[in-house]
Design a protein around this motif. Structure first.
Motif, PDB file in Angstrom:
ATOM      1  N   THR A  47       0.847  -1.412  -0.178  1.00 17.73           N
ATOM      2  CA  THR A  47       0.036   0.045   0.009  1.00 17.73           C
ATOM      3  C   THR A  47       0.782   1.242  -0.078  1.00 17.73           C
ATOM      4  O   THR A  47       0.571   2.168  -0.841  1.00 17.73           O
ATOM      5  CB  THR A  47      -1.119  -0.125   1.198  1.00 17.73           C
ATOM      6  OG1 THR A  47      -1.894  -1.033   1.205  1.00 17.73           O
ATOM      7  CG2 THR A  47      -1.834   1.366   1.002  1.00 17.73           C
ATOM      8  N   LEU A  48       1.668   1.323   0.888  1.00 14.80           N
ATOM      9  CA  LEU A  48       2.760   2.513   0.760  1.00 14.80           C
ATOM     10  C   LEU A  48       3.502   2.663  -0.661  1.00 14.80           C
ATOM     11  O   LEU A  48       3.657   3.821  -0.844  1.00 14.80           O
ATOM     12  CB  LEU A  48       3.942   2.123   2.258  1.00 14.80           C
ATOM     13  CG  LEU A  48       4.871   3.374   2.197  1.00 14.80           C
ATOM     14  CD1 LEU A  48       4.100   4.535   2.501  1.00 14.80           C
ATOM     15  CD2 LEU A  48       5.757   2.841   3.250  1.00 14.80           C
ATOM     16  N   GLU A  49       3.990   1.407  -1.005  1.00 13.25           N
ATOM     17  CA  GLU A  49       4.361   1.566  -2.449  1.00 13.25           C
ATOM     18  C   GLU A  49       3.471   2.005  -3.419  1.00 13.25           C
ATOM     19  O   GLU A  49       3.984   3.083  -4.193  1.00 13.25           O
ATOM     20  CB  GLU A  49       4.967   0.111  -2.842  1.00 13.25           C
ATOM     21  CG  GLU A  49       5.498   0.139  -4.119  1.00 13.25           C
ATOM     22  CD  GLU A  49       5.978  -1.183  -4.650  1.00 13.25           C
ATOM     23  OE1 GLU A  49       6.445  -1.409  -6.026  1.00 13.25           O
ATOM     24  OE2 GLU A  49       5.863  -2.076  -3.942  1.00 13.25           O
ATOM     25  N   ALA A  50       2.087   1.666  -3.196  1.00 13.34           N
ATOM     26  CA  ALA A  50       1.223   2.323  -4.375  1.00 13.34           C
ATOM     27  C   ALA A  50       1.061   3.793  -4.316  1.00 13.34           C
ATOM     28  O   ALA A  50       0.831   4.639  -5.123  1.00 13.34           O
ATOM     29  CB  ALA A  50      -0.374   1.558  -4.255  1.00 13.34           C
ATOM     30  N   MET A  51       1.014   4.140  -2.758  1.00 15.57           N
ATOM     31  CA  MET A  51       0.641   5.534  -2.613  1.00 15.57           C
ATOM     32  C   MET A  51       1.927   6.456  -3.030  1.00 15.57           C
ATOM     33  O   MET A  51       1.696   7.474  -3.628  1.00 15.57           O
ATOM     34  CB  MET A  51       0.634   5.798  -1.086  1.00 15.57           C
ATOM     35  CG  MET A  51      -0.677   5.309  -0.482  1.00 15.57           C
ATOM     36  SD  MET A  51      -1.023   5.564   1.246  1.00 15.57           S
ATOM     37  CE  MET A  51       0.427   4.982   2.174  1.00 15.57           C
ATOM     38  N   CYS A  52       3.125   5.996  -2.932  1.00 17.02           N
ATOM     39  CA  CYS A  52       4.352   6.592  -3.258  1.00 17.02           C
ATOM     40  C   CYS A  52       4.250   6.712  -4.964  1.00 17.02           C
ATOM     41  O   CYS A  52       4.617   7.591  -5.553  1.00 17.02           O
ATOM     42  CB  CYS A  52       5.587   6.092  -3.032  1.00 17.02           C
ATOM     43  SG  CYS A  52       5.755   6.197  -1.058  1.00 17.02           S
ATOM     44  N   ARG A  53       4.031   5.514  -5.651  1.00 17.94           N
ATOM     45  CA  ARG A  53       3.820   5.644  -7.233  1.00 17.94           C
ATOM     46  C   ARG A  53       2.778   6.675  -7.512  1.00 17.94           C
ATOM     47  O   ARG A  53       3.262   7.438  -8.550  1.00 17.94           O
ATOM     48  CB  ARG A  53       3.491   4.232  -7.586  1.00 17.94           C
ATOM     49  CG  ARG A  53       3.198   4.178  -9.022  1.00 17.94           C
ATOM     50  CD  ARG A  53       3.000   2.908  -9.648  1.00 17.94           C
ATOM     51  NE  ARG A  53       1.844   1.924  -8.698  1.00 17.94           N
ATOM     52  CZ  ARG A  53       0.588   2.289  -8.521  1.00 17.94           C
ATOM     53  NH1 ARG A  53      -0.032   3.134  -9.464  1.00 17.94           N
ATOM     54  NH2 ARG A  53      -0.258   1.835  -7.762  1.00 17.94           N
ATOM     55  N   VAL A  54       1.564   6.572  -7.040  1.00 17.77           N
ATOM     56  CA  VAL A  54       0.643   7.551  -7.561  1.00 17.77           C
ATOM     57  C   VAL A  54       0.901   9.045  -7.328  1.00 17.77           C
ATOM     58  O   VAL A  54       0.760   9.987  -8.139  1.00 17.77           O
ATOM     59  CB  VAL A  54      -0.750   7.309  -6.637  1.00 17.77           C
ATOM     60  CG1 VAL A  54      -1.683   8.185  -6.945  1.00 17.77           C
ATOM     61  CG2 VAL A  54      -1.280   5.819  -7.206  1.00 17.77           C
ATOM     62  N   LEU A  55       1.583   9.279  -6.048  1.00 25.06           N
ATOM     63  CA  LEU A  55       1.902  10.681  -5.621  1.00 25.06           C
ATOM     64  C   LEU A  55       3.451  10.907  -5.928  1.00 25.06           C
ATOM     65  O   LEU A  55       3.662  12.031  -5.584  1.00 25.06           O
ATOM     66  CB  LEU A  55       1.768  10.821  -4.053  1.00 25.06           C
ATOM     67  CG  LEU A  55       0.182  10.679  -3.401  1.00 25.06           C
ATOM     68  CD1 LEU A  55       0.427  10.734  -2.137  1.00 25.06           C
ATOM     69  CD2 LEU A  55      -0.430  11.659  -4.125  1.00 25.06           C
ATOM     70  N   GLU A  56       4.199  10.183  -6.615  1.00 26.38           N
ATOM     71  CA  GLU A  56       5.271  10.177  -7.220  1.00 26.38           C
ATOM     72  C   GLU A  56       6.365  10.799  -6.036  1.00 26.38           C
ATOM     73  O   GLU A  56       6.802  12.125  -6.098  1.00 26.38           O
ATOM     74  CB  GLU A  56       5.558  11.185  -8.392  1.00 26.38           C
ATOM     75  CG  GLU A  56       4.631  10.441  -9.527  1.00 26.38           C
ATOM     76  CD  GLU A  56       4.708  11.401 -10.774  1.00 26.38           C
ATOM     77  OE1 GLU A  56       4.875  12.838 -10.605  1.00 26.38           O
ATOM     78  OE2 GLU A  56       4.368  10.977 -11.854  1.00 26.38           O
TER      79      GLU A  56
END
Length: 74
Positions: A47-56
């Motif tokens: 989830t943290l990875e996905a959040m970082c990906r989406v928010l760059e």
């Protein structure tokens, strides 16, 4: 709380709504609210990875450690 969640700051910087963010990350808006308000007990790395990906951004842009005053005064 010793961990401060700064998702709202990153969302504001990107002018992204909670609904749009939730959809892109794969969470419900209610679960994003739990994270934003600091009520989550844990965050999966996926989830943290996905959040970082989406928010760059980096994980440190979303989470910050702030020592509790009671611990600092010892």
């Amino acid at each position: 709380m010793a961990i401060v969640v700064r998702i709202d700051v990153e969302l504001a910087r990107r002018k992204m709504s909670v609904g749009e963010f939730a959809e892109q990350v794969g969470l419900t808006p209610a679960n994003v609210a739990v994270l934003k308000n600091g009520r989550a007990k844990a965050v999966r790395f996926a989830t943290l990875e996905a959040m970082c990906r989406v928010l760059e951004c980096q994980p440190g842009d979303l989470l910050e450690y702030v020592p509790d005053e009671s611990l600092v005064q010892r």
